[in-house]
Design a protein around this motif. Structure first.
Motif, PDB file in Angstrom:
ATOM      1  N   PHE A   4      17.807  13.323  -6.724  1.00 39.85           N
ATOM      2  CA  PHE A   4      16.951  12.251  -7.211  1.00 39.85           C
ATOM      3  C   PHE A   4      15.620  12.845  -7.644  1.00 39.85           C
ATOM      4  O   PHE A   4      14.953  13.508  -6.861  1.00 39.85           O
ATOM      5  N   VAL A   5      15.238  12.636  -8.902  1.00 36.53           N
ATOM      6  CA  VAL A   5      14.007  13.239  -9.388  1.00 36.53           C
ATOM      7  C   VAL A   5      12.816  12.330  -9.085  1.00 36.53           C
ATOM      8  O   VAL A   5      12.866  11.121  -9.256  1.00 36.53           O
ATOM      9  N   SER A   6      11.754  12.950  -8.618  1.00 42.32           N
ATOM     10  CA  SER A   6      10.579  12.206  -8.173  1.00 42.32           C
ATOM     11  C   SER A   6       9.312  12.845  -8.738  1.00 42.32           C
ATOM     12  O   SER A   6       9.242  14.065  -8.869  1.00 42.32           O
ATOM     13  N   GLY A   7       8.344  11.998  -9.057  1.00 42.47           N
ATOM     14  CA  GLY A   7       7.025  12.535  -9.367  1.00 42.47           C
ATOM     15  C   GLY A   7       6.418  13.077  -8.083  1.00 42.47           C
ATOM     16  O   GLY A   7       6.821  12.688  -6.988  1.00 42.47           O
ATOM     17  N   ASN A   8       5.453  14.001  -8.163  1.00 43.54           N
ATOM     18  CA  ASN A   8       4.841  14.472  -6.913  1.00 43.54           C
ATOM     19  C   ASN A   8       3.404  13.986  -6.750  1.00 43.54           C
ATOM     20  O   ASN A   8       2.761  14.266  -5.750  1.00 43.54           O
ATOM     21  N   PHE A   9       2.911  13.190  -7.723  1.00 45.43           N
ATOM     22  CA  PHE A   9       1.519  12.717  -7.585  1.00 45.43           C
ATOM     23  C   PHE A   9       1.489  11.364  -6.875  1.00 45.43           C
ATOM     24  O   PHE A   9       2.474  10.623  -6.880  1.00 45.43           O
ATOM     25  N   ILE A  10       0.363  11.062  -6.252  1.00 43.60           N
ATOM     26  CA  ILE A  10       0.194   9.764  -5.610  1.00 43.60           C
ATOM     27  C   ILE A  10      -0.916   8.988  -6.318  1.00 43.60           C
ATOM     28  O   ILE A  10      -1.872   9.569  -6.821  1.00 43.60           O
ATOM     29  N   ARG A  11      -0.772   7.678  -6.359  1.00 44.86           N
ATOM     30  CA  ARG A  11      -1.740   6.813  -7.059  1.00 44.86           C
ATOM     31  C   ARG A  11      -3.145   6.956  -6.475  1.00 44.86           C
ATOM     32  O   ARG A  11      -3.314   7.327  -5.313  1.00 44.86           O
ATOM     33  N   ARG A  12      -4.134   6.588  -7.289  1.00 45.05           N
ATOM     34  CA  ARG A  12      -5.509   6.591  -6.803  1.00 45.05           C
ATOM     35  C   ARG A  12      -5.740   5.390  -5.895  1.00 45.05           C
ATOM     36  O   ARG A  12      -4.993   4.433  -5.891  1.00 45.05           O
ATOM     37  N   ARG A  13      -6.854   5.441  -5.146  1.00 43.48           N
ATOM     38  CA  ARG A  13      -7.154   4.404  -4.173  1.00 43.48           C
ATOM     39  C   ARG A  13      -7.408   3.039  -4.829  1.00 43.48           C
ATOM     40  O   ARG A  13      -7.204   1.995  -4.236  1.00 43.48           O
ATOM     41  N   ASP A  14      -7.829   3.071  -6.091  1.00 42.09           N
ATOM     42  CA  ASP A  14      -8.058   1.795  -6.784  1.00 42.09           C
ATOM     43  C   ASP A  14      -6.775   1.266  -7.437  1.00 42.09           C
ATOM     44  O   ASP A  14      -6.805   0.308  -8.190  1.00 42.09           O
ATOM     45  N   GLN A  15      -5.650   1.915  -7.154  1.00 39.29           N
ATOM     46  CA  GLN A  15      -4.380   1.485  -7.749  1.00 39.29           C
ATOM     47  C   GLN A  15      -3.362   1.074  -6.680  1.00 39.29           C
ATOM     48  O   GLN A  15      -2.157   1.094  -6.930  1.00 39.29           O
ATOM     49  N   LEU A  16      -3.857   0.683  -5.506  1.00 36.70           N
ATOM     50  CA  LEU A  16      -2.925   0.380  -4.415  1.00 36.70           C
ATOM     51  C   LEU A  16      -1.949  -0.733  -4.803  1.00 36.70           C
ATOM     52  O   LEU A  16      -0.778  -0.691  -4.443  1.00 36.70           O
ATOM     53  N   ASP A  17      -2.418  -1.709  -5.535  1.00 36.94           N
ATOM     54  CA  ASP A  17      -1.569  -2.856  -5.834  1.00 36.94           C
ATOM     55  C   ASP A  17      -0.718  -2.699  -7.067  1.00 36.94           C
ATOM     56  O   ASP A  17       0.334  -3.294  -7.172  1.00 36.94           O
ATOM     57  N   TYR A  18      -1.187  -1.958  -8.022  1.00 35.99           N
ATOM     58  CA  TYR A  18      -0.416  -1.899  -9.256  1.00 35.99           C
ATOM     59  C   TYR A  18      -0.662  -0.617 -10.013  1.00 35.99           C
ATOM     60  O   TYR A  18      -1.791  -0.190 -10.182  1.00 35.99           O
ATOM     61  N   LEU A  19       0.403   0.014 -10.459  1.00 43.19           N
ATOM     62  CA  LEU A  19       0.272   1.054 -11.474  1.00 43.19           C
ATOM     63  C   LEU A  19       1.542   1.069 -12.291  1.00 43.19           C
ATOM     64  O   LEU A  19       2.607   0.677 -11.819  1.00 43.19           O
ATOM     65  N   GLN A  20       1.433   1.477 -13.557  1.00 48.31           N
ATOM     66  CA  GLN A  20       2.577   1.384 -14.463  1.00 48.31           C
ATOM     67  C   GLN A  20       3.596   2.485 -14.190  1.00 48.31           C
ATOM     68  O   GLN A  20       4.786   2.218 -14.107  1.00 48.31           O
ATOM     69  N   GLU A  21       3.102   3.722 -14.051  1.00 52.05           N
ATOM     70  CA  GLU A  21       4.063   4.813 -13.934  1.00 52.05           C
ATOM     71  C   GLU A  21       4.420   5.036 -12.467  1.00 52.05           C
ATOM     72  O   GLU A  21       3.576   4.872 -11.597  1.00 52.05           O
ATOM     73  N   PRO A  22       5.677   5.376 -12.194  1.00 46.61           N
ATOM     74  CA  PRO A  22       6.080   5.556 -10.800  1.00 46.61           C
ATOM     75  C   PRO A  22       5.428   6.779 -10.161  1.00 46.61           C
ATOM     76  O   PRO A  22       5.481   7.857 -10.719  1.00 46.61           O
ATOM     77  N   ASP A  23       4.805   6.588  -9.003  1.00 46.52           N
ATOM     78  CA  ASP A  23       4.235   7.717  -8.264  1.00 46.52           C
ATOM     79  C   ASP A  23       5.151   8.049  -7.091  1.00 46.52           C
ATOM     80  O   ASP A  23       6.240   7.477  -6.945  1.00 46.52           O
ATOM     81  N   ILE A  24       4.701   8.957  -6.228  1.00 43.18           N
ATOM     82  CA  ILE A  24       5.570   9.429  -5.144  1.00 43.18           C
ATOM     83  C   ILE A  24       5.846   8.304  -4.138  1.00 43.18           C
ATOM     84  O   ILE A  24       6.911   8.278  -3.516  1.00 43.18           O
ATOM     85  N   PHE A  25       4.931   7.350  -4.009  1.00 41.36           N
ATOM     86  CA  PHE A  25       5.227   6.255  -3.084  1.00 41.36           C
ATOM     87  C   PHE A  25       6.380   5.403  -3.611  1.00 41.36           C
ATOM     88  O   PHE A  25       7.319   5.083  -2.886  1.00 41.36           O
ATOM     89  N   HIS A  26       6.330   5.072  -4.884  1.00 43.05           N
ATOM     90  CA  HIS A  26       7.453   4.335  -5.476  1.00 43.05           C
ATOM     91  C   HIS A  26       8.741   5.157  -5.377  1.00 43.05           C
ATOM     92  O   HIS A  26       9.772   4.665  -4.925  1.00 43.05           O
TER      93      HIS A  26
END
Ligand code: PHE
Ligand code: FE
Length: 294
Positions: free
Chosen positions: A112-134
């Motif tokens: 399963f391929v995953s991004g390795n970056f995590i969203r910024r603190r101001d993006q806790l609720d929403y971001l368009q591109e999938p980060d490592i938490f997603h």
């Protein structure tokens, strides 16, 4: 990270210099700072409290099996030791969006391929591109389930076939309405298992409890014809009766005749209800209307 349906910011046409020929990169776990680990912990704590009565049993089992309650961003090397022993799956890091054939080939081989970056603190609720938490919290727990793991690997093989047939647009809808936004019927009621829902605080509540969206029983042909939106909560959710049933109508079914049959049929608009739908909830669509300013 997902190849087709999810939008992403970085699109390469060949592996960037720091990547391997198969597009994977090192997760570089040591490079995460304290704030980034803490971002994971905040997101995790929020989901952890609300998921017990909302997430599918297979998902909750996955969290336990993979010991995802351990604080901080998971180290893929550690995660993979358990995942590999459980279902033969692995998580591998990639630099961004990878080409469709690369994505499917990894899935077919249980990577399963995953991004390795995590969203910024101001993006806790929403971001368009999938980060490592997603990618990790959302997708990986279900990969610890044998049936779902088999489904995903078969999806990878099916993706390679769809590329040959020119039917990727149709197959991608199946991924969207199952892997990303699927609901499942369990003895105690509807539960969420799609990664796009379980990794989102707002949508975890919305998908199950809001009167706005339609909730319709899974139907393969219908889903392959149904458009989807990538910019806000879904207006339609499709409900599988069980993981066994999902496998029966996908892994054990040859899609070629289905692709041929629907080639002449029109696409189905996002919130449309059609003849033959088994509708569990006919949504008011009030939320979608409020967002579009009507
Ligand atoms: N059986 C599908 C085909 O014939 C492949 C597939 C399996 C697609 C599982 C999605 C999920 O192409
Ligand atoms: Fe995803």
């Amino acid at each position: 990270m997902l190849a087709t349906p999810d939008p992403a910011t970085h699109v390469y046409d060949k592996p960037p210099a720091h990547a391997n020929p198969d597009w994977t990169i090192d997760q570089d776990w040591r490079s995460y700072n304290a704030e980034q680990h803490e971002t994971w912990d905040i997101l995790y704590a929020r989901q952890k409290d609300m998921l017990p009565d909302r997430a599918a049993q297979a998902f909750l089992n996955g969290i336990d099996i993979l010991k995802l309650s351990k604080p901080g961003i998971p180290d893929f090397a550690e995660l993979n030791r358990i995942l590999m022993d459980t279902t033969g799956w692995q998580v591998v890091a990639v630099p961004g969006l990878v080409p469709d054939d690369v994505f499917f080939d990894h899935l077919a081989n249980r990577r399963f391929v995953s991004g390795n970056f995590i969203r910024r603190r101001d993006q806790l609720d929403y971001l368009q591109e999938p980060d490592i938490f997603h990618d990790v919290f959302g997708h990986v727990p279900m990969l610890a389930d044998q049936r779902f793991g088999d489904y995903m690997a078969a999806y990878g093989r099916g993706g390679l076939r769809a590329l040959e047939y020119g039917t990727l647009k149709q197959l991608a809808r199946l991924y969207w309405y199952t892997v990303e936004f699927g609901l499942i019927q369990e003895p105690d009621g509807l539960r969420i298992y799609g990664a796009g829902i379980v990794s989102s605080y707002g949508e975890s509540i919305f998908a199950l409890e809001d009167p706005s969206p339609n909730r319709i029983m899974f139907d393969l042909e219908r889903i392959l014809r149904t458009e989807y939106r990538i910019d806000d909560y879904q207006q339609n959710y499709f409900v599988i009766p069980s993981l066994d049933e999902l496998l029966r109508v996908t892994v054990e079914t040859d899609f070629k005749p289905v692709y041929d049959k629907i080639a002449d049929l029109p696409d189905i608009r996002i919130a449309e209800i059609v003849d033959g739908d088994v509708v569990l909830t006919k949504g008011t669509q009030a939320y979608a209307r409020s967002q579009s300013g009507e």
